[in-house]
Design an enzyme around this catalytic site. Structure first.
Site, PDB file in Angstrom:
ATOM      1  N   LEU A   1       0.867  -1.173   0.000  1.00  0.00           N
ATOM      2  CA  LEU A   1       0.000   0.000   0.000  1.00  0.00           C
ATOM      3  C   LEU A   1       0.902   1.221   0.000  1.00  0.00           C
ATOM      4  CD1 LEU A   1      -2.805  -0.766   2.658  1.00  0.00           C
ATOM      5  CD2 LEU A   1      -3.003  -0.861   0.170  1.00  0.00           C
ATOM      6  N   ASP A   2       0.493   2.275  -0.694  1.00  0.00           N
ATOM      7  CA  ASP A   2       1.261   3.510  -0.656  1.00  0.00           C
ATOM      8  C   ASP A   2       1.343   4.020   0.779  1.00  0.00           C
ATOM      9  OD1 ASP A   2       1.541   3.385  -3.378  1.00  0.00           O
ATOM     10  OD2 ASP A   2      -0.066   4.819  -3.806  1.00  0.00           O
ATOM     11  N   ARG A   3       2.388   4.765   1.065  1.00  0.00           N
ATOM     12  CA  ARG A   3       2.599   5.272   2.422  1.00  0.00           C
ATOM     13  C   ARG A   3       1.400   6.071   2.926  1.00  0.00           C
ATOM     14  NH1 ARG A   3       7.973   8.712   4.269  1.00  0.00           N
ATOM     15  NH2 ARG A   3       7.403   8.999   6.466  1.00  0.00           N
TER      16      ARG A   3
ATOM     17  N   ARG B   1      -4.543   5.857  -8.419  1.00  0.00           N
ATOM     18  CA  ARG B   1      -4.315   7.304  -8.417  1.00  0.00           C
ATOM     19  C   ARG B   1      -4.194   7.843  -9.840  1.00  0.00           C
ATOM     20  NH1 ARG B   1       0.665   7.660  -4.304  1.00  0.00           N
ATOM     21  NH2 ARG B   1       0.554   9.884  -4.887  1.00  0.00           N
TER      22      ARG B   1
END
EC number: 5.4.99.-
Length: 477
Positions: A235-237, A358
């Site tokens: 998962l992205d930060r 995104r």
């Protein structure tokens, strides 16, 4: 003759130190012969072989599960999975090295040459009970059957170098930090751990990252396991929500294969409606409104280098070049639109590409995610400030690891990323591995599916409440 005398003297000294009976013989030659016979007899008689106390016992041989093959079978249309490993190729030598990686290979091979390795075969009685046979010598290249045990001399531990391997220092957590990390656990079984990852906490370490889930899991989330939990997806930060960790190497291999095959299968063969397959749903708040209420985005992505090579970003590949292009598919559905220019979306990634959701939201739908300044900077510059009619003071609480868990809603000057991994459905890996231990060809028609749902983070829940209240106010007017 001189060499024979020297060898005899050397053997006499060795036997004197190891055998108390050597001094009782008046004739040294007879003493040597008796001692040598006694030494040989200890490895040849059935009575001694059956004395289990003098041996180091290894775990019974069990089938090796090919996690990659299992993952592929799970996403196929069949009702069974097979361990493609050919157990007949697992030799006694290979099993010893697998069970005792601390033993030098040369030492194990020497034990076989000296005929000091024993095998206890398991035999089925009436198809149900297992009966153990006597210990027998085994050659290095002999294949093992399921349930066979290998016995080594107890002396192997004395012959093994005692220098411990260098261990990577684990991240040291305070009691408060450990309690916080454990509070993120939504589910735990023998195979997996599922976390609700907070916004701002990196999944894996790297340049400029002080704390990561990878480090914290090794320090705080082992529980009853000797192994550290392993990452199987990312998962992205700044993305929050469900994160699955594997608790064993086998579970990690299976899960890696499931996530990888899900992406490969969707890219090459289209979407498979398999009830046993992996399903993921995200919730996002975007700026603007998509042209349609629902749809499927199929747009390839590629990586580009920007800022003179200092950074990189992902973009949709419009020019048709196939070099370094990754196919990406996302399904979306409008949950609710706000008259203030915001829309709640449900996103279903059918492939797992970096920054896929995104980029698809920003470049394909033209609706960048709130808080995504990398792919929606221009939209944020043009965004009208959202003024809340309610008094929502920002809490200034101290959060572990320097996380900013307060504020960041849509009324903030710089809101947090509004992207949340909300739901995951995946096969019950623990149940599957139990089946595979019994049979390498396992029926999975009745395999359970685990379903997880993570509550929204505070900044997204507050944004939802604010937009909902404004909609209700507008309706009343």
């Amino acid at each position: 003759m001189a060499k024979w005398r020297l060898a005899t003297a050397t053997l006499r000294r060795q036997l004197q130190s190891s055998s108390p009976t050597i001094s009782t013989f008046k004739n040294p030659t007879k003493a040597l012969s008796a001692a040598a016979h006694q030494s040989t007899r200890s490895y040849s008689t059935t009575q001694t072989d059956d004395s289990r106390g003098k041996w180091l016992t290894l775990p019974p041989f069990s089938p090796t599960i090919d996690g990659t093959a299992v993952g592929k079978d799970l996403l196929s249309d069949g009702d069974s999975v097979k361990s493609s490993t050919d157990n007949s190729k697992t030799t006694a030598l290979r099993w010893i090295l697998r069970c005792r990686p601390d033993l030098p290979r040369t030492l194990v091979q020497k034990l076989f040459r000296l005929r000091q390795v024993r095998r206890e075969m398991s035999m089925s009685v009436d198809g149900d009970e297992l009966q153990r046979s006597q210990l027998k010598r085994v050659a290095a290249k002999e294949s093992l059957n399921v349930g066979d045990r290998i016995y080594l001399p107890l002396s192997v531990d004395n012959d093994t170098p005692q220098t411990p391997p260098a261990k990577k220092e684990s991240f040291q957590c305070s009691d408060e930090e450990r309690k916080f990390v454990c509070s993120l656990v939504l589910y735990k079984d023998p195979a997996i751990i599922v976390l609700n990852k907070p916004h701002g906490l990196a999944v894996q370490g790297g340049s400029g990252i002080k704390t990561s889930i990878d480090e914290l899991a090794a320090s705080c989330l082992k529980f009853d396991k000797s192994e550290s939990p392993r990452l199987v997806h990312r998962l992205d930060r700044d993305c929050s929500g469900l994160l699955v960790l594997a608790r064993t190497q086998t579970a990690a291999t299976v899960l890696h294969s499931i996530f990888r095959e899900k992406t490969t299968g969707a890219s090459a063969y289209g979407v498979k409606k398999n009830v046993k397959s992996l399903k993921r749903k995200y919730m996002a708040l975007v700026i603007g409104c998509p042209p349609r209420q629902r749809g499927q985005i199929s747009a390839p992505l590629r990586k580009v280098v920007v800022d003179d090579g200092k950074s990189e970003r992902i973009t949709v590949n419009d020019n048709g070049e196939l070099v370094s292009t990754q196919h990406a598919i996302t399904e979306y559905r409008v949950i609710e639109s706000s008259p203030h220019g915001y829309t709640w979306l449900e996103l279903r990634p059918l492939t797992g590409r970096k920054h896929q959701l995104r980029v698809h939201c920003a470049e394909v739908l033209g609706t960048p995610i709130v808080g995504d300044y990398k792919y929606g900077w221009q939209a944020h510059k043009a965004r009208e400030p959202f003024v809340s009619s309610e008094n929502n003071p920002t809490k200034q609480s101290s959060s572990p690891f320097g996380l900013d868990l307060d504020g960041g809603d849509v009324s903030s000057k710089q809101p947090h990323l509004h992207l949340h991994s909300k739901q995951i459905d995946l096969p019950n890996i623990s149940q599957l591995l139990e089946k595979m231990q019994v049979s390498s060809d396992s029926d999975i028609s009745d395999l359970d599916s685990l379903k997880f749902d993570a509550p929204l983070p505070s900044h997204m829940q507050l944004s939802f409440n604010l937009l909902k209240s404004r909609v209700e106010t507008c309706d009343k007017n």
